[in-house]
Scaffold this motif. Structure first.
Motif, PDB file in Angstrom:
ATOM      1  N   LEU A   1      32.198  88.149  12.271  1.00 26.40           N
ATOM      2  CA  LEU A   1      33.099  87.638  11.884  1.00 26.40           C
ATOM      3  C   LEU A   1      33.099  86.259  12.722  1.00 26.40           C
ATOM      4  O   LEU A   1      33.339  86.172  13.897  1.00 26.40           O
ATOM      5  N   CYS A   2      32.528  84.927  12.103  1.00 26.28           N
ATOM      6  CA  CYS A   2      32.410  83.801  12.823  1.00 26.28           C
ATOM      7  C   CYS A   2      33.374  82.575  12.468  1.00 26.28           C
ATOM      8  O   CYS A   2      33.595  82.445  11.274  1.00 26.28           O
TER       9      CYS A   2
ATOM     10  N   GLU B   1      26.320  75.840  10.569  1.00 17.42           N
ATOM     11  CA  GLU B   1      25.880  76.258  12.084  1.00 17.42           C
ATOM     12  C   GLU B   1      26.426  77.859  12.182  1.00 17.42           C
ATOM     13  O   GLU B   1      25.764  78.527  12.739  1.00 17.42           O
ATOM     14  N   ALA B   2      27.458  78.183  11.659  1.00 23.34           N
ATOM     15  CA  ALA B   2      27.818  79.676  11.480  1.00 23.34           C
ATOM     16  C   ALA B   2      26.686  80.306  10.606  1.00 23.34           C
ATOM     17  O   ALA B   2      26.346  81.462  11.104  1.00 23.34           O
ATOM     18  N   GLY B   3      26.189  79.981   9.527  1.00 29.73           N
ATOM     19  CA  GLY B   3      25.151  80.486   9.059  1.00 29.73           C
ATOM     20  C   GLY B   3      23.969  80.552   9.668  1.00 29.73           C
ATOM     21  O   GLY B   3      23.364  81.654   9.461  1.00 29.73           O
ATOM     22  N   GLU B   4      23.589  79.574  10.479  1.00 28.92           N
ATOM     23  CA  GLU B   4      22.364  79.417  11.273  1.00 28.92           C
ATOM     24  C   GLU B   4      22.494  80.586  12.265  1.00 28.92           C
ATOM     25  O   GLU B   4      21.564  81.400  12.529  1.00 28.92           O
ATOM     26  N   ALA B   5      23.499  80.636  12.913  1.00 27.71           N
ATOM     27  CA  ALA B   5      23.764  81.737  13.981  1.00 27.71           C
ATOM     28  C   ALA B   5      23.724  83.147  13.432  1.00 27.71           C
ATOM     29  O   ALA B   5      22.953  84.011  13.955  1.00 27.71           O
TER      30      ALA B   5
ATOM     31  N   ARG C   1      26.097  90.919   7.783  1.00 27.14           N
ATOM     32  CA  ARG C   1      26.903  90.355   6.855  1.00 27.14           C
ATOM     33  C   ARG C   1      27.902  89.295   7.385  1.00 27.14           C
ATOM     34  O   ARG C   1      28.002  89.469   8.895  1.00 27.14           O
ATOM     35  N   LEU C   2      28.062  88.133   6.982  1.00 25.82           N
ATOM     36  CA  LEU C   2      28.913  86.977   7.844  1.00 25.82           C
ATOM     37  C   LEU C   2      30.217  86.771   6.854  1.00 25.82           C
ATOM     38  O   LEU C   2      30.133  86.764   5.507  1.00 25.82           O
ATOM     39  N   VAL C   3      31.394  86.813   7.642  1.00 28.93           N
ATOM     40  CA  VAL C   3      32.544  86.463   7.146  1.00 28.93           C
ATOM     41  C   VAL C   3      33.014  85.290   8.065  1.00 28.93           C
ATOM     42  O   VAL C   3      33.190  85.287   9.315  1.00 28.93           O
ATOM     43  N   LEU C   4      33.333  84.221   7.386  1.00 32.48           N
ATOM     44  CA  LEU C   4      33.704  82.882   8.051  1.00 32.48           C
ATOM     45  C   LEU C   4      35.326  82.905   7.989  1.00 32.48           C
ATOM     46  O   LEU C   4      35.856  83.219   7.258  1.00 32.48           O
TER      47      LEU C   4
END
Length: 250
Positions: A179-180, A200-204, A212-215
């Motif tokens: 959760l970024c 940058e969140a995607g790169e991190a 899994r990434l949640v912006l």
């Protein structure tokens, strides 16, 4: 673990969402990550007012903690059942003083601690209820922490507020859900050590090999779909935008 997005707007509430606040549940234990503007009202859609077991405040900017003042009122002046027992609250150095100062008119200088049991967060590993917790200092103008929660072999990492940070990437290593924050727009805001943009969140997430990434923490003036597109361009895993009321089984 179950994650519920209580609020996900950055800087101030939007017409659709309260500011940062996330409910994490496991084994009947309810941990709230942050309580920004408008979060207390929204929280009651998902949890009884007095059913929280602990609160973690990533930092002391208003959009992450200001509804603690309203929650103080609810706990201190409760008529049915009497005053609440102190609730564990984990936050940066000076959390009690900051909340007392913001309220400005507590009955006594120690009133906050009568309903909140304050614990000072530093980088390290400790337990909150059933969760194994690891915290790291982030790149932000005030003392701010990201948190990694582990339970039952599963992992959730929440960035709090931060600029680009190797410590965040290490904390999020192979997280089941990352959760970024993604408050900035790539090519528009370039302020260092403040916030991430979608790319940058995607790169991190990619470097951390998060699953899994949640912006989240996208302010009303930022187009979230630009950030979503930018994150997808550099991160191959599933990525989506946080939304009020969204739930995730981790």
């Amino acid at each position: 673990m179950k994650l519920t997005v209580v609020g996900c707007s950055g800087s101030f509430p939007s017409a659709e969402s309260a500011c940062s606040s996330y409910l994490v549940e496991a084994d009947g234990f309810r941990l709230l990550l942050d309580m920004g503007n408008g979060a207390l009202g929204e929280l009651q859609r998902h949890c009884g007012l007095y059913d929280l077991d602990a609160i973690f405040l990533s930092h002391l900017h208003a959009d992450h903690c200001i509804d603690m003042l309203a929650y103080f009122v609810a706990r201190y002046y409760r008529h049915d059942g009497g005053r609440c027992d102190p609730l564990p609250v984990y936050g940066p150095e000076g959390t009690e003083h900051r909340l007392t100062t913001a309220y400005a008119d507590t009955p006594t200088a120690s009133s906050m601690s009568e309903v909140f049991d304050f614990h000072t967060v530093k980088p390290g590993t400790f337990d909150i209820g059933p969760f194994s917790v690891h915290t790291e200092l982030m790149a932000h103008p005030v003392e701010a922490y990201a948190i990694r929660l582990e339970h039952g072999g599963r992992t959730l990492t929440y960035s709090g507020d931060t600029g680009v940070s190797e410590a965040l990437e290490e904390l999020a290593r192979e997280s089941d859900l990352f959760l970024c924050e993604a408050a900035f727009t790539d090519g528009k805001e370039t302020i260092p050590d403040l916030h991430l943009n979608g790319r940058e969140a995607g790169e991190a997430a990619a470097r951390a090999r998060a699953r899994r990434l949640v912006l989240t923490h996208i302010p009303p003036w930022t187009d979230p779909h630009i950030n979503l597109t930018d994150a997808r361009a550099v991160y191959a895993g599933p990525v989506e935008l946080a939304a009020p009321g969204a739930t995730y089984e981790i």
